[in-house]
Write a protein that holds these residues in place. Structure first.
Motif, mmCIF file in Angstrom:
data_model
loop_
_atom_site.group_PDB
_atom_site.id
_atom_site.type_symbol
_atom_site.label_atom_id
_atom_site.label_comp_id
_atom_site.label_asym_id
_atom_site.label_seq_id
_atom_site.Cartn_x
_atom_site.Cartn_y
_atom_site.Cartn_z
ATOM 1 N N ARG A 85 13.190 81.266 20.775
ATOM 2 C CA ARG A 85 12.334 81.054 19.595
ATOM 3 C C ARG A 85 11.558 82.328 19.275
ATOM 4 O O ARG A 85 11.475 82.748 18.115
ATOM 5 C CB ARG A 85 11.356 79.906 19.844
ATOM 6 C CG ARG A 85 11.948 78.528 19.673
ATOM 7 C CD ARG A 85 10.864 77.469 19.585
ATOM 8 N NE ARG A 85 11.456 76.140 19.627
ATOM 9 C CZ ARG A 85 11.620 75.407 20.728
ATOM 10 N NH1 ARG A 85 11.194 75.897 21.893
ATOM 11 N NH2 ARG A 85 12.181 74.223 20.676
ATOM 12 N N GLU A 89 12.447 84.291 15.812
ATOM 13 C CA GLU A 89 11.411 84.380 14.783
ATOM 14 C C GLU A 89 11.155 85.832 14.382
ATOM 15 O O GLU A 89 10.970 86.142 13.199
ATOM 16 C CB GLU A 89 10.122 83.718 15.282
ATOM 17 C CG GLU A 89 10.205 82.193 15.306
ATOM 18 C CD GLU A 89 9.010 81.546 15.978
ATOM 19 O OE1 GLU A 89 8.097 82.285 16.435
ATOM 20 O OE2 GLU A 89 8.997 80.299 16.071
ATOM 21 N N ARG A 92 14.278 87.081 12.354
ATOM 22 C CA ARG A 92 14.312 86.467 11.018
ATOM 23 C C ARG A 92 13.219 87.041 10.119
ATOM 24 O O ARG A 92 13.425 87.233 8.922
ATOM 25 C CB ARG A 92 14.167 84.946 11.141
ATOM 26 C CG ARG A 92 15.462 84.252 11.505
ATOM 27 C CD ARG A 92 16.416 84.255 10.318
ATOM 28 N NE ARG A 92 17.746 83.782 10.660
ATOM 29 C CZ ARG A 92 18.853 84.525 10.588
ATOM 30 N NH1 ARG A 92 18.780 85.780 10.200
ATOM 31 N NH2 ARG A 92 20.017 84.012 10.883
ATOM 32 N N GLU A 111 22.398 73.929 19.273
ATOM 33 C CA GLU A 111 22.103 73.138 18.079
ATOM 34 C C GLU A 111 20.752 73.503 17.483
ATOM 35 O O GLU A 111 20.613 73.641 16.265
ATOM 36 C CB GLU A 111 22.142 71.646 18.411
ATOM 37 C CG GLU A 111 21.862 70.772 17.209
ATOM 38 C CD GLU A 111 22.578 69.432 17.256
ATOM 39 O OE1 GLU A 111 22.633 68.784 16.196
ATOM 40 O OE2 GLU A 111 23.077 69.051 18.319
ATOM 41 N N CYS A 112 19.763 73.692 18.333
ATOM 42 C CA CYS A 112 18.430 74.061 17.851
ATOM 43 C C CYS A 112 18.455 75.419 17.152
ATOM 44 O O CYS A 112 17.843 75.592 16.096
ATOM 45 C CB CYS A 112 17.456 74.080 19.016
ATOM 46 S SG CYS A 112 15.749 74.451 18.550
ATOM 47 N N CYS A 113 19.185 76.365 17.724
ATOM 48 C CA CYS A 113 19.230 77.708 17.141
ATOM 49 C C CYS A 113 19.925 77.704 15.775
ATOM 50 O O CYS A 113 19.489 78.393 14.849
ATOM 51 C CB CYS A 113 19.950 78.661 18.088
ATOM 52 S SG CYS A 113 19.025 79.036 19.592
ATOM 53 N N ARG A 115 20.277 74.991 13.762
ATOM 54 C CA ARG A 115 19.523 74.141 12.832
ATOM 55 C C ARG A 115 18.216 74.794 12.385
ATOM 56 O O ARG A 115 17.877 74.780 11.195
ATOM 57 C CB ARG A 115 19.222 72.801 13.519
ATOM 58 C CG ARG A 115 18.484 71.783 12.652
ATOM 59 C CD ARG A 115 18.033 70.596 13.487
ATOM 60 N NE ARG A 115 17.048 70.980 14.490
ATOM 61 C CZ ARG A 115 17.128 70.630 15.781
ATOM 62 N NH1 ARG A 115 18.141 69.902 16.225
ATOM 63 N NH2 ARG A 115 16.184 71.018 16.623
ATOM 64 N N ASP A 116 17.478 75.364 13.311
ATOM 65 C CA ASP A 116 16.126 75.837 12.999
ATOM 66 C C ASP A 116 16.053 77.315 12.606
ATOM 67 O O ASP A 116 15.093 77.722 11.950
ATOM 68 C CB ASP A 116 15.201 75.599 14.201
ATOM 69 C CG ASP A 116 15.025 74.123 14.512
ATOM 70 O OD1 ASP A 116 15.388 73.284 13.657
ATOM 71 O OD2 ASP A 116 14.538 73.799 15.616
ATOM 72 N N TYR A 117 17.056 78.106 13.007
ATOM 73 C CA TYR A 117 16.959 79.552 12.769
ATOM 74 C C TYR A 117 18.171 80.129 12.054
ATOM 75 O O TYR A 117 18.274 81.351 11.920
ATOM 76 C CB TYR A 117 16.727 80.287 14.102
ATOM 77 C CG TYR A 117 15.421 79.896 14.736
ATOM 78 C CD1 TYR A 117 14.209 80.439 14.302
ATOM 79 C CD2 TYR A 117 15.384 78.933 15.743
ATOM 80 C CE1 TYR A 117 13.003 80.063 14.872
ATOM 81 C CE2 TYR A 117 14.180 78.541 16.316
ATOM 82 C CZ TYR A 117 12.996 79.108 15.881
ATOM 83 O OH TYR A 117 11.809 78.720 16.435
#
Length: 285
Positions: A85, A89, A92, A111-113, A115-117
């Protein structure tokens, strides 16, 4: 030399053309990766490394938060995701359009990477062996998936790796895995032979000598030999002294059909691509 038609990877709706090999720059947000100079943990260092990777000509940033060096410390998914994260961040914020690959063997982290980033590629050293949900997850996410051959885990892979028929076992491993992924509807599968992962020095050079035979799969091929022990154990020295050997092997890999080079030293790899592409253009005349 491998002769293939142009292959495209769909990354977040962009197409990367592998007719010309691409370079993937390594960004480790770890305290213990084998090459000390690759470890970046504070914001300024992470931001500077991401900028360097892109400025030197890489098309992909590969971020990893779990060290896969031999005998590496095992960390929790929570710790891995916390490190990622922070790094994602920062990337990005500074490079919102960068194509990012995440080096993880955990389906939930992948999946988190994505979906969120907006991570575009999953790079799995374990080819689903360390998380049985990984294949289903990448197929559902629809992202390009790099799967590597590794015998064992990072904690035990170099404890006297043995094979009855080394190359046959590696090829059968990929044949089985590719079929499993295709049965799930996965697209954009990339093969990584796994230099240095569960292999002796002799295995690594046998693999390089037969690299062009991976063309039988008709899939993109990623090669990662950057500053690895197959270089400095043969020549003497340390990872810090293995840049010249890395460039030599990267060049051999390119001539034998590598489509993506995963490297610490981007500028040198980009130059190797430029030179080998010029050479191959003369062979085609």
């Amino acid at each position: 030399m491998k002769q293939t038609s142009s292959t495209y990877l769909n990354v977040n709706g962009q197409l990367i053309d592998l007719a010309v090999p691409q370079v993937m720059g390594i960004l480790n947000v770890t305290p213990d990766s084998f090459y000390a100079d690759s470890r970046k943990q504070v914001e300024a260092d992470i931001a500077a490394r991401a900028k360097q990777i892109l400025d030197e000509g890489a098309s992909i940033i590969d971020i990893g938060a779990y060290s896969s060096r031999p005998n590496a410390e095992h960390i929790s998914a929570e710790e891995e995701m916390s490190r990622l994260r922070n790094g994602l961040e920062i990337i990005r914020k500074n490079h919102p359009d960068a194509i990012i690959s995440v080096d993880t063997f955990r389906a939930d982290v992948a999946e988190c990477c994505v979906r969120d980033y907006g991570v575009a590629i999953i790079n799995d050293i374990a080819a689903g062996e360390m998380d049985q949900r990984m294949f289903e997850t990448v197929a559902r996410l629809g992202v390009p998936y790099i799967m590597m051959h590794m015998k064992g885990t990072p904690q035990n892979m170099q404890a006297e790796p043995q094979y009855e028929n080394f190359l046959k076992e590696v090829f059968l491993y990929f044949a089985r895995k590719v079929q499993q992924l295709r049965d799930l509807g996965a697209k954009d599968i990339i093969l990584d032979p796994g230099f240095g992962f569960g292999k002796t020095l002799e295995h690594n050079y046998e693999l390089m000598a037969h690299l062009e035979e991976f063309a039988i799969f008709e899939l993109p091929l990623l090669v990662g030999v950057s500053r690895k022990s197959m270089i400095y154990r043969l020549l003497g020295g340390t990872p810090q002294e293995a840049l010249n050997g890395t460039t030599v092997l990267d060049t051999v890999a390119l001539l034998k059909g590598a489509d993506i080079l995963r490297v610490h030293d981007v500028r040198e790899a980009v130059e190797a691509v430029q030179i080998t592409e010029k050479l191959k253009s003369q062979w085609k005349l």
